[in-house]
Design a protein around this motif. Structure first.
Motif, mmCIF file in Angstrom:
data_model
loop_
_atom_site.group_PDB
_atom_site.id
_atom_site.type_symbol
_atom_site.label_atom_id
_atom_site.label_comp_id
_atom_site.label_asym_id
_atom_site.label_seq_id
_atom_site.Cartn_x
_atom_site.Cartn_y
_atom_site.Cartn_z
ATOM 1 N N GLN A 22 46.231 49.723 9.958
ATOM 2 C CA GLN A 22 45.754 50.260 11.224
ATOM 3 C C GLN A 22 44.314 50.088 11.375
ATOM 4 O O GLN A 22 43.497 50.514 10.335
ATOM 5 C CB GLN A 22 46.229 51.858 11.337
ATOM 6 C CG GLN A 22 47.610 51.744 11.373
ATOM 7 C CD GLN A 22 48.548 51.343 12.575
ATOM 8 O OE1 GLN A 22 47.824 51.406 13.637
ATOM 9 N NE2 GLN A 22 49.782 51.035 12.505
ATOM 10 N N PRO A 23 43.873 50.138 12.635
ATOM 11 C CA PRO A 23 42.297 49.938 12.579
ATOM 12 C C PRO A 23 41.538 50.945 12.295
ATOM 13 O O PRO A 23 40.483 51.065 11.664
ATOM 14 C CB PRO A 23 42.072 49.842 14.127
ATOM 15 C CG PRO A 23 43.417 49.052 14.514
ATOM 16 C CD PRO A 23 44.341 49.553 13.624
ATOM 17 N N GLU A 24 42.128 52.395 12.334
ATOM 18 C CA GLU A 24 41.445 53.658 11.975
ATOM 19 C C GLU A 24 41.064 53.639 10.355
ATOM 20 O O GLU A 24 40.269 54.190 10.024
ATOM 21 C CB GLU A 24 42.349 54.737 12.579
ATOM 22 C CG GLU A 24 42.464 54.943 13.982
ATOM 23 C CD GLU A 24 43.476 54.274 14.653
ATOM 24 O OE1 GLU A 24 43.706 54.444 15.868
ATOM 25 O OE2 GLU A 24 44.209 53.380 14.037
ATOM 26 N N GLN A 44 41.218 51.049 8.567
ATOM 27 C CA GLN A 44 40.231 49.910 8.120
ATOM 28 C C GLN A 44 38.812 50.408 8.391
ATOM 29 O O GLN A 44 38.075 49.701 7.572
ATOM 30 C CB GLN A 44 40.693 48.320 8.939
ATOM 31 C CG GLN A 44 42.018 47.936 8.441
ATOM 32 C CD GLN A 44 42.155 47.641 6.993
ATOM 33 O OE1 GLN A 44 41.287 47.439 6.458
ATOM 34 N NE2 GLN A 44 43.183 48.312 6.052
ATOM 35 N N ASN A 45 38.640 50.962 9.574
ATOM 36 C CA ASN A 45 37.378 51.464 9.912
ATOM 37 C C ASN A 45 36.853 52.356 8.797
ATOM 38 O O ASN A 45 35.792 52.176 8.382
ATOM 39 C CB ASN A 45 37.323 52.240 11.182
ATOM 40 C CG ASN A 45 37.333 51.426 12.358
ATOM 41 O OD1 ASN A 45 37.059 50.077 12.162
ATOM 42 N ND2 ASN A 45 37.579 51.716 13.433
ATOM 43 N N VAL A 46 37.699 53.303 8.125
ATOM 44 C CA VAL A 46 37.379 54.119 6.728
ATOM 45 C C VAL A 46 36.841 53.267 5.890
ATOM 46 O O VAL A 46 35.950 53.724 5.136
ATOM 47 C CB VAL A 46 38.332 55.038 6.725
ATOM 48 C CG1 VAL A 46 38.001 55.831 5.489
ATOM 49 C CG2 VAL A 46 38.260 56.037 7.761
ATOM 50 N N GLU A 89 35.918 50.010 5.882
ATOM 51 C CA GLU A 89 34.483 49.394 6.076
ATOM 52 C C GLU A 89 33.567 50.131 5.768
ATOM 53 O O GLU A 89 32.462 49.726 5.677
ATOM 54 C CB GLU A 89 34.922 48.563 7.361
ATOM 55 C CG GLU A 89 36.108 47.524 7.298
ATOM 56 C CD GLU A 89 36.114 46.884 8.384
ATOM 57 O OE1 GLU A 89 35.564 47.103 9.776
ATOM 58 O OE2 GLU A 89 37.325 46.017 8.676
ATOM 59 N N ARG A 90 33.540 51.251 6.260
ATOM 60 C CA ARG A 90 32.277 52.363 6.440
ATOM 61 C C ARG A 90 31.827 52.183 4.873
ATOM 62 O O ARG A 90 30.667 52.354 4.784
ATOM 63 C CB ARG A 90 32.632 53.668 6.649
ATOM 64 C CG ARG A 90 32.805 53.931 8.170
ATOM 65 C CD ARG A 90 32.737 55.236 8.557
ATOM 66 N NE ARG A 90 33.660 56.291 8.148
ATOM 67 C CZ ARG A 90 34.371 56.954 8.415
ATOM 68 N NH1 ARG A 90 34.801 56.659 9.759
ATOM 69 N NH2 ARG A 90 35.114 57.717 7.763
ATOM 70 N N THR A 98 29.503 49.066 3.849
ATOM 71 C CA THR A 98 28.192 48.836 4.690
ATOM 72 C C THR A 98 27.164 49.731 4.048
ATOM 73 O O THR A 98 27.298 50.440 3.321
ATOM 74 C CB THR A 98 28.359 48.976 6.218
ATOM 75 O OG1 THR A 98 28.749 50.376 6.286
ATOM 76 C CG2 THR A 98 29.385 47.839 6.755
#
Length: 124
Positions: A112-114, A116-118, A120-121, A124
């Motif tokens: 889920q995008p949510e 994946q956002n966690v 990916e944070r 970076t």
């Protein structure tokens, strides 16, 4: 510094519970494609989990016996030049179907995008 140690301790506790709960999943993923003896299975699980999970041999033996008893795993005996036959295990067709359904219902949501956002944070 104290808060960082507390955070690290909390994370380690959570990871421990998380990994223990997923031993069957990682075992089934490994056994999906190959026949493994316990030592090789242990190494494959360590590889699949990037070294974060190192199950005890006895834990794997107990788990494999349990899954063998209910038809989720197959056993093949391979002759050994010295000593008793080598026990090799592989996921049965029934086990494969259970793995697929488990992954779809419980692992697939990690894409889920949510989520994946966690992930990916931290990169970076």
């Amino acid at each position: 510094m104290a808060k960082e140690k507390e955070l690290d301790g909390t994370l380690k506790d959570w990871e421990s519970v998380f990994r223990q709960g997923l031993l069957t999943f990682w075992t089934f993923v490994a056994l999906d494609a190959e026949w493994y003896d316990v030592a090789s299975l242990k190494n494959r699980i360590k590889q699949l989990t990037n070294g974060t999970y190192d199950p005890a041999d006895q834990t794997l033996y107990r788990q494999l016996r349990r899954h063998l008893d209910v038809g989720l795993v197959e056993l093949r005996l391979e002759s050994s030049p010295a000593g008793p036959p080598k026990k090799l295990y592989r996921l049965s067709e029934r086990g494969r179907r259970v793995l697929e359904q488990f992954a779809y219902r419980n692992i697939q949501p990690f894409s889920q995008p949510e989520v994946q956002n966690v992930i990916e944070r931290i990169q970076t």
